[in-house]
Design an enzyme around this catalytic site. Structure first.
Site, PDB file in Angstrom:
ATOM      1  N   CYS A 147     -76.244 -34.958 -67.089  1.00 62.54           N
ATOM      2  CA  CYS A 147     -76.014 -33.511 -67.004  1.00 62.54           C
ATOM      3  C   CYS A 147     -76.514 -32.805 -68.256  1.00 62.54           C
ATOM      4  O   CYS A 147     -75.815 -32.738 -69.262  1.00 62.54           O
ATOM      5  CB  CYS A 147     -74.525 -33.241 -66.796  1.00 62.54           C
ATOM      6  SG  CYS A 147     -74.133 -31.480 -66.774  1.00 62.54           S
ATOM      7  N   CYS A 188     -74.456 -29.960 -69.572  1.00 63.12           N
ATOM      8  CA  CYS A 188     -73.255 -30.362 -70.301  1.00 63.12           C
ATOM      9  C   CYS A 188     -73.605 -30.841 -71.712  1.00 63.12           C
ATOM     10  O   CYS A 188     -72.862 -30.589 -72.654  1.00 63.12           O
ATOM     11  CB  CYS A 188     -72.533 -31.495 -69.568  1.00 63.12           C
ATOM     12  SG  CYS A 188     -72.456 -31.302 -67.783  1.00 63.12           S
ATOM     13  N   ASP A 189     -74.707 -31.552 -71.855  1.00 65.97           N
ATOM     14  CA  ASP A 189     -74.914 -32.328 -73.083  1.00 65.97           C
ATOM     15  C   ASP A 189     -76.138 -31.968 -73.925  1.00 65.97           C
ATOM     16  O   ASP A 189     -76.312 -32.505 -75.016  1.00 65.97           O
ATOM     17  CB  ASP A 189     -74.983 -33.818 -72.729  1.00 65.97           C
ATOM     18  CG  ASP A 189     -73.710 -34.302 -72.051  1.00 65.97           C
ATOM     19  OD1 ASP A 189     -72.636 -33.764 -72.390  1.00 65.97           O
ATOM     20  OD2 ASP A 189     -73.779 -35.194 -71.197  1.00 65.97           O
TER      21      ASP A 189
END
Lengths: 304, 304
Positions: free
Chosen positions: A128, A131-132
């Protein structure tokens, strides 16, 4: 308590079904593990009609705000769906019952299945980018895959990383031409075609990838992180006990009204064969609306 | 000049096709008589996922803003579509040629076909509440019909008029329950069921309606205006010369990819049999996106 309708999944399809269920005043419950579903992993959406540019997170928040009145949302993981007199939906917390069900559980990310992939998950390996990506400021990062999601992840990662490598097993990445152009104009991104990743190596954290082909004179490429973006598989393990028909790839077979072969069971979104399998937020939202309409017609007749 | 794609219609389906054509960098032309199509007649939209409340006009403006680069829009009336080596689209101004076509021409309003209807058009008779509601401040107005559009028109008209009568030929209006509730809670609106309008009477302007049944002791009801909201028929006269298959009601038969039986001809929106004939902005937008994807795949192969 018996609900009229349970919607499994709270991505674009499930939430759109919820919006229409609200309009129809159906006593409904939406159950999903991840608010907004995988759509929230998209850091920038430019092709959902109505928004020139919006994050997946914000768009899903807007969907949720339109769900009112008769429709509840619970963040739980559905473990089992079966049909007795009513439909029985078992989650990690509770057992729920309903007269009709819309399965909008989406898809799960496909894995590379190579050494190091599980070992370094959260230690440089991610599925993701939204997300990261921000954890890789001034680092070297690889994105594995060649589809739209891979292209968008590479774009996002390039806003943080010093250098981004797109590693794709085929001749030419197959993202939307507009995205391909963006990538080609981005000096931080390099595309490595016709290449597979064989292993993810490191100590505590990811340090390099082993390739099946030399790149710049070496079959090992130094990176601090790797985003795996190689597509998805339908989350249809749930429907095993309902007798719902799946196609050869595991997608739920639906007709134009998003009806499955089982009375009272509807499906919508990426998990279905609908919309010519063109998996977009706009198509998922449309399928959710149609499924809610079909469920409404079914419930009206059942209760008549 | 030959376009790769011509989209006929600039409502939600045509504009969404345009958004996706922009993303695919297809050299395309959208031609439509009315910017935004009939969606712009909706004064308030609350069920398009992403917007809690927006006017049809504003939503269509947002769609249009996402159309960029390779896609042009022209406001012209398409008179004829035929296929030679290329597709030939004749408008009231120009003749255009293309390799592929998406027909998204929508539907036309159905008429009552009663005396006075044409005579008093624009003199109290209207088919568009969004356009004309404000002309009936403190007046008595009838809305003929019982569907969602009729309900929404009645709500809008009630913001201006002193009294609104919904006249519907059947037992019970069939709008969305949420809209029915809004109407039942609106003190200005009265519903007259099981009743047909036989004639629209007046001198210079509409003065009364003749009903086939007494209401409050009279078969004539005094009104200053009447909005006719009895549904629509597909605008498929255009497709006569292309050999496109229609269903028994005149809707263009499409498959899951919005393909018609004629190679290179796609269709989207209210004019098609798609989405289980659930005519919503969300379904039209989805069909437009899918049609553009199919046209893109076709053009890529043609040009390969």
């Amino acid at each position: 308590m018996v609900y009229d309708l349970i919607v499994i999944g709270q991505g674009p399809a499930g939430l759109s079904a919820g919006i229409y269920a609200s309009r129809y005043k159906i006593n409904a419950l939406i159950i999903g593990e991840e608010p907004g579903g995988t759509a929230t992993h998209a850091y920038k959406i430019e092709n959902y009609p109505g928004f020139s540019s919006i994050s997946g997170l914000d768009l899903m928040k807007k969907f949720r705000e339109q769900i009112t009145d008769s429709v509840e949302i619970k963040q739980e993981k559905v473990i089992e769906l079966k049909k007795e007199d009513l439909f029985i939906v078992t989650t990690d917390k509770e057992i729920y019952k309903s007269k009709a069900v819309i399965v909008a559980a989406g898809t799960k990310r496909r894995e590379l299945n190579i050494p190091g992939e599980h070992e370094f998950l959260g230690k440089g390996v991610s599925y993701c980018a939204t997300c990261d990506a921000m954890f890789f400021k001034d680092k070297r990062v690889a994105v594995v895959g060649g589809n739209d999601a891979a292209a968008m992840s590479a774009m996002l990662v390039s806003e943080y990383a010093s250098e981004v490598f797109i590693i794709y097993r085929k001749e030419k990445i197959r993202a939307e031409p507009k995205k391909v152009e963006m990538i080609e104009n981005n000096k931080k991104i390099k595309i490595i075609n016709n290449t597979n990743v064989l292993e993810i190596k490191g100590n505590n954290m990811v340090e390099s990838l082993v390739l099946d082909k030399e790149y710049n004179g070496s079959s090992e490429i130094k990176v601090d992180g790797v985003f795996i973006e190689i597509g998805s598989v339908p989350s249809t393990v749930l429907t095993n006990k309902t007798g719902v028909n799946l196609d050869e790839n595991g997608y739920i077979i639906v007709d134009e009204g998003m009806k499955t072969n089982i009375k009272g069971v509807y499906a919508a979104g990426d998990i279905t064969t609908g919309s010519d399998k063109f998996w977009q937020i706009i198509t998922a939202a449309s399928e959710g609306a149609i499924a809610a309409k079909s469920a409404y017609d079914f419930l009206k007749n059942e209760n008549a």
